[in-house]
Design a protein around this motif. Structure first.
Motif, short mmCIF file in Angstrom:
data_model
loop_
_atom_site.label_atom_id
_atom_site.label_comp_id
_atom_site.label_asym_id
_atom_site.label_seq_id
_atom_site.Cartn_x
_atom_site.Cartn_y
_atom_site.Cartn_z
N ALA A 213 33.96 31.71 35.02
CA ALA A 213 33.72 30.60 34.08
C ALA A 213 32.49 30.78 33.21
O ALA A 213 32.38 30.11 32.17
CB ALA A 213 33.61 29.29 34.86
N THR A 214 31.57 31.63 33.62
CA THR A 214 30.36 31.82 32.82
C THR A 214 29.95 33.30 32.87
O THR A 214 30.31 34.01 33.81
CB THR A 214 29.18 30.98 33.35
OG1 THR A 214 28.75 31.51 34.61
CG2 THR A 214 29.54 29.50 33.49
N PRO A 215 29.19 33.76 31.88
CA PRO A 215 28.72 35.15 31.92
C PRO A 215 27.87 35.47 33.15
O PRO A 215 27.93 36.59 33.67
CB PRO A 215 27.90 35.27 30.63
CG PRO A 215 28.50 34.27 29.71
CD PRO A 215 28.89 33.11 30.59
N VAL A 216 27.09 34.51 33.64
CA VAL A 216 26.30 34.74 34.85
C VAL A 216 27.22 34.97 36.04
O VAL A 216 27.01 35.88 36.86
CB VAL A 216 25.33 33.57 35.10
CG1 VAL A 216 24.79 33.61 36.53
CG2 VAL A 216 24.17 33.61 34.11
N MET A 217 28.28 34.17 36.16
CA MET A 217 29.23 34.37 37.26
C MET A 217 29.98 35.69 37.10
O MET A 217 30.33 36.34 38.09
CB MET A 217 30.20 33.19 37.32
CG MET A 217 29.52 31.87 37.65
SD MET A 217 30.63 30.44 37.57
CE MET A 217 31.60 30.69 39.06
N ALA A 218 30.23 36.10 35.87
CA ALA A 218 30.89 37.38 35.63
C ALA A 218 30.08 38.55 36.15
O ALA A 218 30.65 39.59 36.52
CB ALA A 218 31.16 37.55 34.13
N GLN A 219 28.76 38.39 36.21
CA GLN A 219 27.93 39.50 36.65
C GLN A 219 28.21 39.91 38.09
O GLN A 219 28.03 41.07 38.46
CB GLN A 219 26.44 39.16 36.47
CG GLN A 219 25.99 39.12 35.02
CD GLN A 219 26.45 40.36 34.26
OE1 GLN A 219 26.07 41.48 34.58
NE2 GLN A 219 27.28 40.15 33.23
N ASP A 220 28.67 38.97 38.91
CA ASP A 220 29.02 39.34 40.27
C ASP A 220 30.28 40.20 40.30
O ASP A 220 30.41 41.10 41.12
CB ASP A 220 29.21 38.10 41.15
CG ASP A 220 29.29 38.47 42.63
OD1 ASP A 220 28.35 39.14 43.12
OD2 ASP A 220 30.28 38.11 43.28
N VAL A 221 31.22 39.92 39.38
CA VAL A 221 32.41 40.77 39.26
C VAL A 221 31.99 42.17 38.79
O VAL A 221 32.43 43.18 39.35
CB VAL A 221 33.43 40.17 38.27
CG1 VAL A 221 34.68 41.05 38.21
CG2 VAL A 221 33.80 38.75 38.67
N ARG B 199 30.62 44.19 41.59
CA ARG B 199 31.66 44.76 42.47
C ARG B 199 32.35 45.94 41.80
O ARG B 199 32.65 46.94 42.46
CB ARG B 199 32.69 43.69 42.81
CG ARG B 199 32.11 42.38 43.34
CD ARG B 199 31.60 42.50 44.75
NE ARG B 199 30.96 41.26 45.17
CZ ARG B 199 31.07 40.73 46.37
NH1 ARG B 199 31.77 41.34 47.31
NH2 ARG B 199 30.45 39.60 46.67
N ILE B 200 32.61 45.83 40.50
CA ILE B 200 33.23 46.94 39.78
C ILE B 200 32.34 48.18 39.85
O ILE B 200 32.83 49.30 40.10
CB ILE B 200 33.50 46.55 38.31
CG1 ILE B 200 34.58 45.46 38.24
CG2 ILE B 200 33.91 47.76 37.48
CD1 ILE B 200 34.75 44.85 36.86
N ARG B 201 31.05 47.98 39.68
CA ARG B 201 30.12 49.12 39.67
C ARG B 201 29.97 49.77 41.05
O ARG B 201 29.49 50.89 41.16
CB ARG B 201 28.76 48.68 39.11
CG ARG B 201 28.82 48.37 37.61
CD ARG B 201 29.14 49.61 36.80
NE ARG B 201 29.52 49.32 35.42
CZ ARG B 201 30.69 49.62 34.88
NH1 ARG B 201 31.62 50.22 35.61
NH2 ARG B 201 30.95 49.33 33.62
N TYR C 261 31.08 40.75 30.18
CA TYR C 261 31.60 42.11 30.37
C TYR C 261 31.34 43.00 29.15
O TYR C 261 31.56 44.20 29.23
CB TYR C 261 33.10 42.06 30.65
CG TYR C 261 33.45 41.21 31.84
CD1 TYR C 261 33.43 41.75 33.13
CD2 TYR C 261 33.77 39.86 31.70
CE1 TYR C 261 33.73 40.96 34.24
CE2 TYR C 261 34.08 39.07 32.80
CZ TYR C 261 34.05 39.62 34.06
OH TYR C 261 34.33 38.84 35.15
N ASP C 262 30.93 42.40 28.04
CA ASP C 262 30.71 43.13 26.79
C ASP C 262 31.90 44.04 26.48
O ASP C 262 31.75 45.24 26.24
CB ASP C 262 29.42 43.95 26.88
CG ASP C 262 28.96 44.45 25.50
OD1 ASP C 262 29.34 43.83 24.49
OD2 ASP C 262 28.26 45.47 25.46
N PRO C 263 33.12 43.47 26.46
CA PRO C 263 34.31 44.32 26.29
C PRO C 263 34.51 44.73 24.83
O PRO C 263 34.01 44.07 23.91
CB PRO C 263 35.44 43.39 26.74
CG PRO C 263 34.96 42.02 26.35
CD PRO C 263 33.47 42.04 26.57
N GLU C 264 35.27 45.81 24.65
CA GLU C 264 35.66 46.19 23.29
C GLU C 264 36.75 45.27 22.76
O GLU C 264 36.80 44.98 21.56
CB GLU C 264 36.17 47.64 23.26
CG GLU C 264 35.09 48.69 23.48
CD GLU C 264 35.64 50.10 23.35
OE1 GLU C 264 36.75 50.28 22.76
OE2 GLU C 264 34.98 51.03 23.84
#
Length: 318
Positions: free
Chosen positions: A53-61, A64-66, A92-95
């Motif tokens: 829901a937020t960029p801060v919460m995305a950082q945990d994803v 895990r990806i990293r 995620y700074d996606p293209e």
């Protein structure tokens, strides 16, 4: 009688996160009934399905990806337009941000109202809401019906198989590995939110998902389904809930009952079977209201605003 707290404002308990590998390329980020995120690690890039829901919460994803790859996160796919699924995209700074054309149109039509409505209903799911950039999350690529994105030799099919949770629902399908990312078309031990749903269409859309014959499935909420038997249970459970709500609301409306009477009847009849599912009490007012609309006078969902949310809640739960 004490009035229930509005929607899920009283839900403050953090959930335990799991990051599960489902195939050589597919992962599920799940959190005990909170919204899930799918991850596909291809030969040359990573795709994320639904953003948190937020960029801060995305950082945990991202963290895990990293742990499993350093490949760039090039694609974010939006299974539908709801704020809890899309507002973390910038983290995620996606293209490319990819969605169905119908989802794009819904963002244009009602994205702002949905954002305010969802944050008011369930503030815990929007941790660090201040980190969301101003404005909305806009797709940079849209499609109609289906498209394939190739992550090297790994094909990801993005499919619109019918209306259900919204009119824009998109699933991501790994045909080589038979792994499906369903968005909120499928839930597992979690109550489907159907405030923007098409009750008549949803069961048939689930049948089309079943015809893909997935061996694993990442639902919108609930644990990742890692066997055909679990996948079958997830599809059947969601289908039964939607069909039961529709059947009971339709019967109540035909009997001339008003929305409040129908709501009380439906909740009383469904609680023994579904009351232990996550967010049952949160979803039912929205679900029954939308279904009553559909079987009476509104074939397409009306826009939920923060004001309409509270008026509905007061009418049904006050």
């Amino acid at each position: 009688m004490r009035t229930k707290a509005f929607a899920s404002q009283a839900d403050l308990e953090e959930k335990k996160v799991s990051f599960v590998q489902l195939s050589p390329n597919a992962y599920a980020y799940t959190a005990e009934g909170d919204p899930n995120t799918g991850v596909i690690v291809g030969d040359d890039a990573v795709m994320v399905i639904d953003t948190q829901a937020t960029p801060v919460m995305a950082q945990d994803v991202v963290r895990r990806i990293r742990e499993v790859t350093d490949k760039p996160i090039k694609y974010v796919v939006l299974s539908h337009y709801h704020a809890v699924r899309v507002l973390g995209a910038s983290g995620y700074d996606p293209e490319h941000i990819v969605a169905s054309r119908d989802t794009y149109d819904l963002i244009v039509e009602r994205g702002e109202q949905d954002k305010a409505s969802e944050i008011g209903r369930f503030p815990r799911l929007f941790r660090a809401a201040e980190s969301v950039p101003e404005g909305l999350t806009w797709p940079t690529m849209t499609f109609e019906g289906r498209m394939s994105i190739w992550l090297g030799k790994v094909e990801v099919q993005l499919l619109q198989l019918g209306r259900g949770h919204t009119k824009g629902d998109t699933v991501a399908w790994l045909p080589q590995q038979r792994v499906l990312f369903s968005g909120d078309l499928v839930e597992f031990d979690a109550t489907p939110y159907a405030g923007d749903a098409y009750f008549r269409d949803w069961p048939q859309t689930l049948d089309k998902l079943a015809q893909l014959d997935p061996v694993a499935l990442v639902p919108g909420r609930g644990a990742a389904l890692t066997t055909r038997e679990q996948v079958s249970r997830g599809l059947a459970g969601t289908r039964a809930f939607i069909s039961d709500v529709h059947e009971l609301v339709q019967a109540g409306a035909k009997a001339g009952k008003d929305l409040k009477a129908v709501y009380r009847d439906v909740v009383a009849q469904l609680r023994p079977r579904y009351g232990n599912w996550v967010i049952f009490d949160h979803c039912m007012p929205f679900d029954v209201t939308r279904c009553y609309d559909e079987v009476t006078q509104y074939p397409d969902p009306r826009i939920w605003t923060a004001e309409r949310d509270r008026q509905m809640w007061a009418a049904l739960e006050g």
